[in-house]
Enzyme design. Structure first.
Site, PDB file in Angstrom:
ATOM      1  N   SER A 176      49.171  13.571  66.920  1.00 13.90           N
ATOM      2  CA  SER A 176      49.696  12.308  67.412  1.00 13.90           C
ATOM      3  C   SER A 176      48.561  11.470  68.014  1.00 13.90           C
ATOM      4  O   SER A 176      47.531  11.280  67.378  1.00 13.90           O
ATOM      5  CB  SER A 176      50.798  12.604  68.430  1.00 13.90           C
ATOM      6  OG  SER A 176      51.521  11.453  68.728  1.00 13.90           O
ATOM      7  N   ARG A 245      61.686   7.866  77.752  1.00 17.15           N
ATOM      8  CA  ARG A 245      61.454   9.228  77.250  1.00 17.15           C
ATOM      9  C   ARG A 245      62.559   9.652  76.278  1.00 17.15           C
ATOM     10  O   ARG A 245      62.315  10.313  75.285  1.00 17.15           O
ATOM     11  CB  ARG A 245      61.390  10.190  78.435  1.00 17.15           C
ATOM     12  CG  ARG A 245      61.116  11.625  78.071  1.00 17.15           C
ATOM     13  CD  ARG A 245      59.749  11.783  77.435  1.00 17.15           C
ATOM     14  NE  ARG A 245      59.381  13.193  77.304  1.00 17.15           N
ATOM     15  CZ  ARG A 245      58.271  13.609  76.716  1.00 17.15           C
ATOM     16  NH1 ARG A 245      57.421  12.736  76.219  1.00 17.15           N
ATOM     17  NH2 ARG A 245      57.991  14.891  76.631  1.00 17.15           N
ATOM     18  N   ASP A 342      58.306  13.440  59.625  1.00 20.38           N
ATOM     19  CA  ASP A 342      57.727  12.634  60.710  1.00 20.38           C
ATOM     20  C   ASP A 342      57.895  11.152  60.379  1.00 20.38           C
ATOM     21  O   ASP A 342      57.345  10.658  59.406  1.00 20.38           O
ATOM     22  CB  ASP A 342      56.239  12.993  60.850  1.00 20.38           C
ATOM     23  CG  ASP A 342      55.560  12.284  62.018  1.00 20.38           C
ATOM     24  OD1 ASP A 342      56.203  11.423  62.652  1.00 20.38           O
ATOM     25  OD2 ASP A 342      54.396  12.616  62.298  1.00 20.38           O
ATOM     26  N   HIS A 375      58.179  14.395  64.090  1.00 23.87           N
ATOM     27  CA  HIS A 375      56.845  14.233  64.656  1.00 23.87           C
ATOM     28  C   HIS A 375      56.442  15.447  65.504  1.00 23.87           C
ATOM     29  O   HIS A 375      55.279  15.826  65.561  1.00 23.87           O
ATOM     30  CB  HIS A 375      56.829  12.958  65.497  1.00 23.87           C
ATOM     31  CG  HIS A 375      55.488  12.643  66.063  1.00 23.87           C
ATOM     32  ND1 HIS A 375      54.381  12.440  65.275  1.00 23.87           N
ATOM     33  CD2 HIS A 375      55.059  12.527  67.352  1.00 23.87           C
ATOM     34  CE1 HIS A 375      53.332  12.190  66.062  1.00 23.87           C
ATOM     35  NE2 HIS A 375      53.720  12.242  67.310  1.00 23.87           N
ATOM     36  N   ASP A 376      57.426  16.054  66.148  1.00 24.62           N
ATOM     37  CA  ASP A 376      57.176  17.230  66.990  1.00 24.62           C
ATOM     38  C   ASP A 376      56.637  18.426  66.218  1.00 24.62           C
ATOM     39  O   ASP A 376      56.174  19.394  66.822  1.00 24.62           O
ATOM     40  CB  ASP A 376      58.486  17.668  67.671  1.00 24.62           C
ATOM     41  CG  ASP A 376      58.564  17.207  69.110  1.00 24.62           C
ATOM     42  OD1 ASP A 376      57.549  16.682  69.608  1.00 24.62           O
ATOM     43  OD2 ASP A 376      59.625  17.375  69.730  1.00 24.62           O
TER      44      ASP A 376
END
Lengths: 400, 253
Positions: A176, A245, A342, A375-376
């Site tokens: 990232s 968040r 992602d 994405h994680d």
């Protein structure tokens, strides 16, 4: 993500753990010699918090620099021995953020490599940031903190290496925003790095990514407690930061991943209660992520770091907008890894970046890992990441 | 069977430089297929040496490629060829491979590999960016073989293509006699799970090349011997072929 509590005492005894860790702190930039920042500002002093694992070889040629992402810190692996004393209680039951990747025998093998992970300037984990005291006012900087960029972070990483007497690193690796530092390092210091590993990152954020960041900042800046960033003495803009968040967490996952994990499951009930409390499991998950985050992160840091993420454009910085031209600077071996689901740094953009490197007749390894975790994935697809990163780090230089 | 014999004699005398044994009165096609040799002389692609040579193409390619050149290997598999080329010929080597496990093997070898589907073409690879683009045994497995062929000659100055020749006599005979899709030592997968989905002969490729203004700069058959002028004889007797393709620039002008 597991609720299971791990006992640190037995975890540090594991053969593949780096064990108890201590932070290192360094005044990298003294008050009298401010660092000129990419966007024109000046900053001094600059303190850097960093951690190291493994042993530096005599020739100082086994360094792997690990760059963290938006909400990361210098504590990449092992168990923080000073968590209580530094009021970092969230570290008590959790190892470093990339503990699955860094350790003896792991993907980044600390039996071979000397790993350095610094905390970015602008963050809130020990390096100078908006919550640090401005020596001119004796108050926290808040929004008077100068704008810092990915370029600045990389420059500071270079200075840190200078300080440690390291001329050339074996590799830089990051996911990232950390991946963007791996890109920037390869461009800024082509002669100081042998290999660069870029996970789930591209040379610039897409319009969709910019949009997500904008909404996150909007939430923070419109929190009634925000007070132009001067909230350090009173109530903090927790609601805004939590909302930012929560939104970000949606972007870190994928539709498929959320479906698998939560579906339309209800939270702790068999029927709707009615009203607007937490009904669904996915709502509870986001609520938890939001709450946990405000305990460990500074809203101003969130603004500054997401802005740095927005601003970064390697093509613009190094090629006047031409990515192929920018990539002509690269001398090190490059590995670029994208993850199929992602949508923040999508595979097709990672592929485009890889092609820009190839267009310069420079070898590149590009892999798209199939994964439902969005994405994680770079944090959770340990097996796939290990299978790629470990041999790449340990093989000889491709171009030799 | 009589008719078949005379047909074959006519075919052979018309288009090939060899003759059947004149004493031969009857052709037992089933026996020929079983024995694995045609009652002709002068084309020994079944010698033991060749039977032991699994990747004869790799040797030819290693000889052909100029030292210090740039090589793009399409469908590079586990990267053995590129590793050798980088080591022995000091090339700038880049592989493209779709299979996850093969990609991982490339990384282990230290071979630069780009994970991509060749059927999506070489979009994004600039014109003339490689000296050679290699396509080993992959052409018949592609959904878009023409697109890849065209693209490889756009990206590379030369294309090196190797493929199984479905004009090979054993394949022709097997289909003729058995009435089933042929299975040979080198094409051992049955029809339902063979990777080869676009079947073509050496002649077919030659026709394509002529239409597109592409020349066979060099051609090699399984035994490593090269041939310069394609004849029906080659199309019948070559089990596997490797050709070096080049755009005929004269024709362009």
């Amino acid at each position: 993500m597991s609720k299971e509590r791990i006992d640190p005492v037995s975890a540090v005894a594991e053969k593949d753990s780096v064990g108890w860790t201590h932070v290192a702190k360094l005044r990298l930039i003294p008050p009298e010699k401010p660092l000129k920042l990419e966007l024109g500002g000046r900053l001094a002093p600059i303190d850097i918090e960093y951690e190291t694992y493994g042993k530096l070889s005599q020739d100082k040629d086994n360094v792997v620099l690990v760059a963290h992402a938006l909400s990361g810190d210098a504590h990449a692996a092992g168990w923080d021995a000073d968590a209580t004393e530094n009021f970092r209680s969230w570290r008590l039951n959790k190892p470093g953020w990339w503990d699955s990747i860094i350790g003896p025998g792991k993907a980044i093998d600390t039996d071979r490599f000397f790993v350095i992970c610094p905390n970015c300037v602008g963050s809130c984990y020990g390096s100078t940031g908006p919550s640090s005291i401005n020596p001119e006012t004796n108050k926290p900087y808040g929004m008077s903190f100068p704008m810092v960029t990915v370029e600045d972070w990389t420059e500071i990483e270079g200075r840190l290496l200078d300080h440690l007497g390291i001329k050339k690193i074996h590799a830089i690796i990051g996911g990232s925003l950390g991946g963007q530092q791996a890109i920037e390092f390869a461009l800024r210091f082509p002669d100081r790095v042998e290999k660069s590993i870029v996970l789930a990152a591209t040379p610039r954020l897409s319009a969709q990514g910019l949009a997500f960041n904008a909404v996150g900042r909007y939430c923070i800046m419109n929190d009634p407690n925000f007070n132009e960033g001067n909230y350090y003495e009173g109530a903090k803009p927790d609601k805004g930061l939590a909302a930012a968040r929560m939104l970000a967490h949606i972007t870190y996952l994928s539709d498929e991943g959320m479906h698998d994990k939560f579906g339309r499951k209800l939270w702790d009930k068999t029927d709707f209660e009615g009203g607007f409390g937490i009904e669904f499991a996915v709502e509870s998950y986001l609520d938890h992520q939001g709450r946990a985050f405000v305990n460990r992160f500074d809203a101003n840091s969130y603004l500054y770091i997401t802005r740095a993420m927005d601003y970064y454009d390697a093509a613009e910085r190094w090629g006047g907008g031409d990515l192929v031209k920018a990539c002509s600077k690269i001398k090190c071996d490059m590995m670029i890894v994208s993850f199929s689901s992602d949508w923040l740094y999508p595979p097709h953009e990672c592929k485009q970046f890889s092609l820009a490197i190839t267009a310069n007749r420079h070898p590149v390894t590009y892999v798209n890992v199939p994964s439902p975790y969005g994405h994680d994935s770079f944090l959770v697809e340990t097996e796939s990441v290990t299978r790629l990163v470990k041999p790449f780090l340990e093989s000889k230089k491709e171009s030799e | 069977m009589k008719d078949l014999l005379s047909m074959m004699r006519a075919f052979v005398s018309k288009s090939m430089q060899f003759k059947f044994d004149p004493a031969l009165k009857e052709i037992d096609l089933a026996k020929i297929l079983k024995d694995g040799s045609l009652p002709v002389s002068g084309y020994d692609d079944d010698s033991e040496e060749n039977a032991n040579c699994e990747r004869w193409q790799d040797k030819v390619i290693e000889n052909e490629i100029r030292e210090g050149s740039s090589v793009l290997d399409l469908g590079c598999g586990t990267g053995e060829l590129l590793e050798r080329l980088v080591k022995h010929k000091k090339v700038f080597g880049q592989g493209i491979e779709i299979d996850e496990k093969s990609v991982a093997s490339c990384v282990e070898r230290g071979v630069a590999v780009f994970q991509a589907d060749l059927d999506e073409g070489l979009k994004g690879f600039p014109d003339g960016s490689f000296d050679y683009v290699i396509l080993e045994e992959t052409l018949p497995t592609l959904k878009q073989p023409m697109r890849v062929l065209t693209d490889m000659l756009r990206v590379g100055s030369r294309g090196i293509v190797s493929f199984p020749n479905f004009g090979y006599w054993k394949i022709r005979l097997a289909l003729l006699i058995e009435g089933r899709m042929p299975i040979t030592e080198r094409l051992s997968a049955p029809w339902f799970n063979t990777e080869n989905i676009r079947l073509f002969t050496l002649r077919d490729l030659f026709d394509w090349a002529q239409n597109e203004g592409v020349i066979f700069e060099k051609s090699f058959v399984l035994n490593g011997k090269s041939f310069s002028h394609l004849s029906d004889r080659d199309n019948l007797l070559a089990e596997e072929v490797l050709v070096v393709l080049k755009k005929n620039n004269k024709e362009k002008k």
